[in-house]
Design an enzyme around this catalytic site. Structure first.
Site, short mmCIF file in Angstrom:
data_model
loop_
_atom_site.label_atom_id
_atom_site.label_comp_id
_atom_site.label_asym_id
_atom_site.label_seq_id
_atom_site.Cartn_x
_atom_site.Cartn_y
_atom_site.Cartn_z
N GLU A 124 0.93 -1.32 -0.12
CA GLU A 124 -0.03 -0.11 -0.20
C GLU A 124 0.96 1.26 0.01
O GLU A 124 0.48 2.42 -0.70
CB GLU A 124 -0.84 0.01 1.18
CG GLU A 124 -1.95 -1.11 1.16
CD GLU A 124 -2.87 -1.18 2.33
OE1 GLU A 124 -3.97 -1.16 2.19
OE2 GLU A 124 -2.34 -1.58 3.26
N GLU A 168 -3.72 -10.00 3.33
CA GLU A 168 -4.53 -9.70 4.38
C GLU A 168 -5.66 -10.80 4.55
O GLU A 168 -5.86 -11.41 5.81
CB GLU A 168 -5.20 -8.34 4.68
CG GLU A 168 -4.19 -7.34 4.77
CD GLU A 168 -3.47 -6.57 3.61
OE1 GLU A 168 -2.67 -5.72 4.04
OE2 GLU A 168 -3.62 -7.19 2.70
#
Length: 258
Positions: free
Chosen positions: A111, A131
């Site tokens: 990210e 995730e």
């Protein structure tokens, strides 16, 4: 502030921010987040710093994401208001950021990459938003940015499986600008040199107009961009006079950033 988990170096108008937790694959704990937020605050506020490179120590990992060991020990998931690494939620900074990815960029580490403006990756770099494999979700902008950068179906293919993508595949998908065959930081500095050859105010106005223009129709963006603060600052600047003058006089411009 003093730094324990990062380094901040200045080379002329270039700031180099280095994550320095190689023993933890450069995963970010609470203190590292605070230090990175401070570093990007420092970069954003310094009128003499025009471009930043975010990189990490070692060859194995750029950033393995959030420090899950800290979370498992009851430390929670502490992230600054400006987002993961003090960058992913920083929508008001028009100065360009280059990610020099020297290995694994997972979860929050990816990210950081997606929040950067230019991405240079080493040949051994790997990217993923894994995730869901640990019962979480990419809540630092990955869910929003990846589909915008590579398209919905390709992004879903990565996000719903958590699969790893190589640097070369990242280049083919479009979120990597260059796969460096040599030192990745040196390659990132080459990009920085090219940016620094341009007017810093023009670069900032361009970044602001591009990002704000993504959320509105083209015809509206063409009207709105004239009113953006960075664009107005550029148009009223001494550099807007210096650039054409240097071109007419066949010399290199001397940018002042004002």
């Amino acid at each position: 502030m003093s730094y324990e988990y990062i380094n901040y170096e200045v080379e002329g108008a270039l700031a180099i921010i280095t994550i320095n937790r190689p023993e933890a694959h450069n995963a970010l704990n609470a203190r590292a987040h605070v230090e990175l937020e401070n570093a990007f605050d420092r970069f954003a506020a310094d009128p003499d710093q025009w471009v930043a490179i975010i990189t990490a120590t070692g060859e194995k990992a750029f950033c393995a994401g959030h420090d899950l060991k800290q979370q498992a020990a009851g430390g929670g998931m502490v992230v600054p208001e400006t987002g993961f690494a003090g960058l992913t939620g920083r929508f008001d900074m028009n100065k360009p950021v280059i990610a020099a990815v020297n290995g694994v960029a997972m979860g929050g580490g990816f990210e950081i990459v997606l929040a950067s403006d230019i991405v240079v990756a080493s040949e051994n770099a790997l990217f993923a938003l894994p995730e869901p494999r640990v019962g979480l979700a990419a809540l630092a902008g990955g869910i929003q940015r990846l589909p915008r950068e590579i398209g919905l179906k390709r992004a879903m293919g990565m996000m719903l499986t958590g699969r790893r993508v190589t640097a070369q595949e990242g280049y083919q998908l479009g979120f990597v600008n260059e796969v460096a065959t040599g030192n990745v930081l040196d390659a990132a500095k080459r990009w920085a040199v090219d940016i620094l050859a341009c007017s810093p105010l023009s670069v900032q106005a361009t970044k602001e107009a591009v990002l704000k223009g993504l959320t509105v129709p083209v015809e509206q963006a063409l009207v709105d961009e004239w009113a953006y603060p960075a664009m107005q600052a550029m148009l009223a600047s001494a550099d807007a006079v210096e650039g054409p003058a240097a071109f007419a006089e066949k010399r290199a411009p001397k940018w002042q950033g004002k």
